[in-house]
Design a protein around this motif. Structure first.
Motif, PDB file in Angstrom:
ATOM      1  N   THR A  15       0.819  -1.213   0.000  1.00  0.00           N
ATOM      2  CA  THR A  15       0.000   0.000   0.000  1.00  0.00           C
ATOM      3  C   THR A  15       0.851   1.259   0.000  1.00  0.00           C
ATOM      4  O   THR A  15       0.338   2.361   0.180  1.00  0.00           O
ATOM      5  CB  THR A  15      -0.918   0.022   1.241  1.00  0.00           C
ATOM      6  OG1 THR A  15      -0.113  -0.136   2.420  1.00  0.00           O
ATOM      7  CG2 THR A  15      -1.945  -1.094   1.176  1.00  0.00           C
ATOM      8  N   GLY A  16       2.150   1.095  -0.189  1.00  0.00           N
ATOM      9  CA  GLY A  16       3.064   2.232  -0.196  1.00  0.00           C
ATOM     10  C   GLY A  16       4.318   1.898   0.590  1.00  0.00           C
ATOM     11  O   GLY A  16       4.367   0.932   1.355  1.00  0.00           O
ATOM     12  N   HIS A  18       5.828   3.726   2.943  1.00  0.00           N
ATOM     13  CA  HIS A  18       5.800   4.032   4.372  1.00  0.00           C
ATOM     14  C   HIS A  18       5.176   2.853   5.097  1.00  0.00           C
ATOM     15  O   HIS A  18       4.129   2.343   4.706  1.00  0.00           O
ATOM     16  CB  HIS A  18       5.005   5.305   4.653  1.00  0.00           C
ATOM     17  CG  HIS A  18       5.271   5.866   6.018  1.00  0.00           C
ATOM     18  ND1 HIS A  18       4.800   5.261   7.162  1.00  0.00           N
ATOM     19  CD2 HIS A  18       5.981   6.958   6.413  1.00  0.00           C
ATOM     20  CE1 HIS A  18       5.196   5.961   8.217  1.00  0.00           C
ATOM     21  NE2 HIS A  18       5.920   6.988   7.786  1.00  0.00           N
ATOM     22  N   SER A  21       1.503   2.966   5.921  1.00  0.00           N
ATOM     23  CA  SER A  21       0.554   3.384   4.875  1.00  0.00           C
ATOM     24  C   SER A  21      -0.730   2.561   4.903  1.00  0.00           C
ATOM     25  O   SER A  21      -1.811   3.081   4.592  1.00  0.00           O
ATOM     26  CB  SER A  21       1.218   3.296   3.498  1.00  0.00           C
ATOM     27  OG  SER A  21       1.647   1.969   3.221  1.00  0.00           O
ATOM     28  N   TRP A  22      -0.637   1.288   5.259  1.00  0.00           N
ATOM     29  CA  TRP A  22      -1.825   0.426   5.256  1.00  0.00           C
ATOM     30  C   TRP A  22      -2.844   0.821   6.320  1.00  0.00           C
ATOM     31  O   TRP A  22      -4.010   0.425   6.255  1.00  0.00           O
ATOM     32  CB  TRP A  22      -1.422  -1.034   5.426  1.00  0.00           C
ATOM     33  CG  TRP A  22      -0.935  -1.394   6.807  1.00  0.00           C
ATOM     34  CD1 TRP A  22       0.317  -1.224   7.313  1.00  0.00           C
ATOM     35  CD2 TRP A  22      -1.714  -1.979   7.850  1.00  0.00           C
ATOM     36  NE1 TRP A  22       0.389  -1.667   8.597  1.00  0.00           N
ATOM     37  CE2 TRP A  22      -0.844  -2.144   8.960  1.00  0.00           C
ATOM     38  CE3 TRP A  22      -3.042  -2.387   7.971  1.00  0.00           C
ATOM     39  CZ2 TRP A  22      -1.280  -2.691  10.172  1.00  0.00           C
ATOM     40  CZ3 TRP A  22      -3.475  -2.931   9.171  1.00  0.00           C
ATOM     41  CH2 TRP A  22      -2.592  -3.076  10.256  1.00  0.00           C
ATOM     42  N   LEU A  24      -3.844   3.961   6.938  1.00  0.00           N
ATOM     43  CA  LEU A  24      -4.619   5.140   6.567  1.00  0.00           C
ATOM     44  C   LEU A  24      -6.053   4.736   6.231  1.00  0.00           C
ATOM     45  O   LEU A  24      -6.304   3.621   5.766  1.00  0.00           O
ATOM     46  CB  LEU A  24      -3.978   5.841   5.370  1.00  0.00           C
ATOM     47  CG  LEU A  24      -2.616   6.496   5.617  1.00  0.00           C
ATOM     48  CD1 LEU A  24      -2.068   7.054   4.311  1.00  0.00           C
ATOM     49  CD2 LEU A  24      -2.714   7.587   6.673  1.00  0.00           C
ATOM     50  N   ALA A  27      -6.709   3.153   2.758  1.00  0.00           N
ATOM     51  CA  ALA A  27      -5.868   2.034   2.327  1.00  0.00           C
ATOM     52  C   ALA A  27      -6.626   0.717   2.383  1.00  0.00           C
ATOM     53  O   ALA A  27      -7.457   0.496   3.269  1.00  0.00           O
ATOM     54  CB  ALA A  27      -4.620   1.957   3.192  1.00  0.00           C
ATOM     55  N   VAL A 273       6.371  12.608  -0.387  1.00  0.00           N
ATOM     56  CA  VAL A 273       5.017  12.814   0.144  1.00  0.00           C
ATOM     57  C   VAL A 273       4.559  14.155  -0.428  1.00  0.00           C
ATOM     58  O   VAL A 273       5.121  15.199  -0.082  1.00  0.00           O
ATOM     59  CB  VAL A 273       5.005  12.830   1.680  1.00  0.00           C
ATOM     60  CG1 VAL A 273       3.591  13.081   2.198  1.00  0.00           C
ATOM     61  CG2 VAL A 273       5.549  11.515   2.239  1.00  0.00           C
ATOM     62  N   GLU A 285       2.813  13.599   6.106  1.00  0.00           N
ATOM     63  CA  GLU A 285       3.996  12.871   6.559  1.00  0.00           C
ATOM     64  C   GLU A 285       3.943  12.647   8.068  1.00  0.00           C
ATOM     65  O   GLU A 285       4.266  11.551   8.564  1.00  0.00           O
ATOM     66  CB  GLU A 285       5.252  13.652   6.181  1.00  0.00           C
ATOM     67  CG  GLU A 285       6.547  12.900   6.449  1.00  0.00           C
ATOM     68  CD  GLU A 285       7.754  13.654   5.922  1.00  0.00           C
ATOM     69  OE1 GLU A 285       8.672  13.005   5.410  1.00  0.00           O
ATOM     70  OE2 GLU A 285       7.770  14.906   6.022  1.00  0.00           O
ATOM     71  N   LEU A 288       1.484   9.851   8.932  1.00  0.00           N
ATOM     72  CA  LEU A 288       2.073   8.534   8.682  1.00  0.00           C
ATOM     73  C   LEU A 288       3.041   8.155   9.794  1.00  0.00           C
ATOM     74  O   LEU A 288       3.011   7.026  10.302  1.00  0.00           O
ATOM     75  CB  LEU A 288       2.784   8.533   7.332  1.00  0.00           C
ATOM     76  CG  LEU A 288       1.889   8.518   6.097  1.00  0.00           C
ATOM     77  CD1 LEU A 288       2.678   8.911   4.857  1.00  0.00           C
ATOM     78  CD2 LEU A 288       1.264   7.145   5.904  1.00  0.00           C
ATOM     79  N   ALA A 393       5.147   6.992  -0.901  1.00  0.00           N
ATOM     80  CA  ALA A 393       4.910   6.638   0.502  1.00  0.00           C
ATOM     81  C   ALA A 393       3.569   5.948   0.670  1.00  0.00           C
ATOM     82  O   ALA A 393       3.416   5.054   1.514  1.00  0.00           O
ATOM     83  CB  ALA A 393       4.983   7.887   1.379  1.00  0.00           C
ATOM     84  N   VAL A 394       2.606   6.363  -0.146  1.00  0.00           N
ATOM     85  CA  VAL A 394       1.252   5.802  -0.086  1.00  0.00           C
ATOM     86  C   VAL A 394       0.815   5.458  -1.503  1.00  0.00           C
ATOM     87  O   VAL A 394       1.017   6.243  -2.434  1.00  0.00           O
ATOM     88  CB  VAL A 394       0.258   6.812   0.534  1.00  0.00           C
ATOM     89  CG1 VAL A 394      -1.141   6.207   0.609  1.00  0.00           C
ATOM     90  CG2 VAL A 394       0.714   7.252   1.921  1.00  0.00           C
TER      91      VAL A 394
END
Length: 443
Positions: A15-16, A18, A21-22, A24, A27, A273, A285, A288, A393-394
């Protein structure tokens, strides 16, 4: 005069890049197993005229399955599915020389090159870590130098297998009943320290002859290997000064190996980002970073540094008595990158975890589309890069913003293509089709 232009590879990663990221709201925590998700991302990158997409891999379950998506689809299988949903973008997958055999892997990448009409690339890794070794009947990982010696012989065998058919071996003469000229299909009869392979490959020479050869190690052994074999190098260089030094070093080593330095493209990883304002980008950022599991991240950092987690208090710098790189048999260059980053910026363990959470040591930054484009241009024009390994990142939002808002700026500046000018991955990177090493050159 031809104007030098950027090369962009999209590093597809869950999912990215970062690690949080999952978590968010938008996501999809199951995206890692969703074929349609990967196909959509590849098409976005193709519409933006990226050179290639890239899939990482490891022959072991990496990290803590409880903390982020794991268990990915085997990348060469996934590339075959991406090939039929795209038409121009290059397709690069990671495969280990430590835990494969040359014949099987040469055939697999030749098949992907045929399926995709010449868009295959192989990211060559030697695979660090005891976990992978124990999946293949070994107690411990082979020594660092031994892994690279095996890798070099692996490439010797693979390239000769790809050359074991001459380009015009298949004649398809129905009148004479001759399908293939057997005199143009050659055994390789390799006998080496690691492999005994007769050949020939049971697949004819593919559209690119060889897949594009990519390498990602930055240790001394890794750079020497890249100088001999690689045509593109993925690297983690968090500062422009480090990037320039790496760029110059690999190009110099390439020339010393009798190769054209222009035939090796250096692609540092960047984790942008992006938002319409710098404040909004910094807020994303920060969100995250807030979602990072610090206890988990400390355990992973301790494993990399070969220390106990209790030796890494969150609000203190790294301890002084860390092992030297020579004592590390795993990912030497990544170990040194992390330690140097922490020392150079006097980061606490908590701060270091935040920096690594976004890109595992790659260049991370937040900003507007113009700021991102300016950073890319500066690195490109001052001898730090031939292009970039784009690591949003995402995903998918980070890729969508980069494609819609950063790419057009670079196109307007004449730094990135507006259309593909070739059909193969080698065309995109401006690299020649390899001559057949088993056939005498025609005078």
């Amino acid at each position: 005069m031809t104007t030098r232009q950027l090369h962009f590879n999209l590093f597809l990663h869950d999912t990215g890049h970062h690690e949080a990221s999952w978590r968010l709201p938008d996501a999809d925590p199951h995206a890692v197993h969703d074929l349609a998700y990967h196909q959509r991302l590849a098409r976005i990158a193709e519409d933006a005229k990226f050179d290639s997409v890239f899939l990482a891999d490891s022959p072991a379950l990496f990290g803590d399955v409880g903390r982020r998506p794991q268990g990915r689809i085997e990348p060469t299988v996934l590339l075959a599915a991406l090939a039929v949903q795209t038409s121009r973008i290059g397709l690069i997958a990671t495969a280990s020389t430590s835990y494969n055999e040359p014949f099987n892997l040469a055939r697999r990448f030749s098949s992907i090159d045929w399926i995709s009409n010449g868009r295959a690339g192989w990211n060559i890794v030697t695979t660090a870590g005891d976990a992978a070794a124990r999946n293949f009947g070994l107690e411990d990982q082979p020594l660092h130098r031994d892994r690279y010696e095996r890798a070099s012989e692996f490439l010797e065998v693979a390239t000769r297998l790809w050359d074991s058919w001459e380009d015009d071996a298949i004649v398809g003469d129905k009148q004479s009943g001759v399908h293939t000229d057997a005199a143009k299909v050659h055994a390789i009869n390799h006998r080496g320290a690691h492999f005994r392979v007769d050949g020939p490959l049971n697949a004819p020479r593919s559209p690119q002859a060889h897949p594009l050869l990519v390498q990602a190690g930055s240790s001394e052994d890794g750079k020497e290997f890249a100088a001999r074999w690689a045509e593109a190098v993925f690297t983690a260089t968090p500062t422009i000064e480090e990037a320039r030094a790496f760029y110059e070093d690999v190009k110099r080593r390439t020339l010393a190996n009798g190769r054209d330095p222009e035939h090796v493209k250096i692609l540092p990883g960047i984790v942008p980002v992006i938002a319409d304002t710098a404040v909004e980008a910094a807020e994303l950022e920060a969100e995250l970073d807030r979602l990072i599991s610090h206890e988990y991240a400390r355990r992973q950092l301790a494993k990399t540094l070969r220390v106990d987690p209790e030796d890494l208090p969150f609000d203190r710098p790294l301890p002084e008595n860390l092992p030297g790189e020579d004592e590390i048999e795993g990912a030497k260059s990544r170990y040194t990158l992390i330690v140097d980053l922490a020392r150079r910026e006097n980061l606490t363990v908590r701060e270091l975890i935040g920096r690594l959470g976004g890109g595992r040591g790659h260049r991370t930054f937040s900003g507007t589309p113009v700021q991102v484009a300016d950073t890319i241009q500066e690195w490109f024009e001052t001898g730090a890069a031939d292009g970039f390994n784009i690591m949003p990142a995402v995903l998918p939002s980070g890729l969508e913003v980069f494609a819609a808002k950063v790419v057009p700026i670079l196109q307007e500046r004449g730094l990135f293509r507006t259309e593909y000018t070739g059909t193969t991955l080698r065309d995109h990177y401006g690299l020649p089709r390899p001559a057949n090493t088993l056939v005498p050159a025609q005078v």
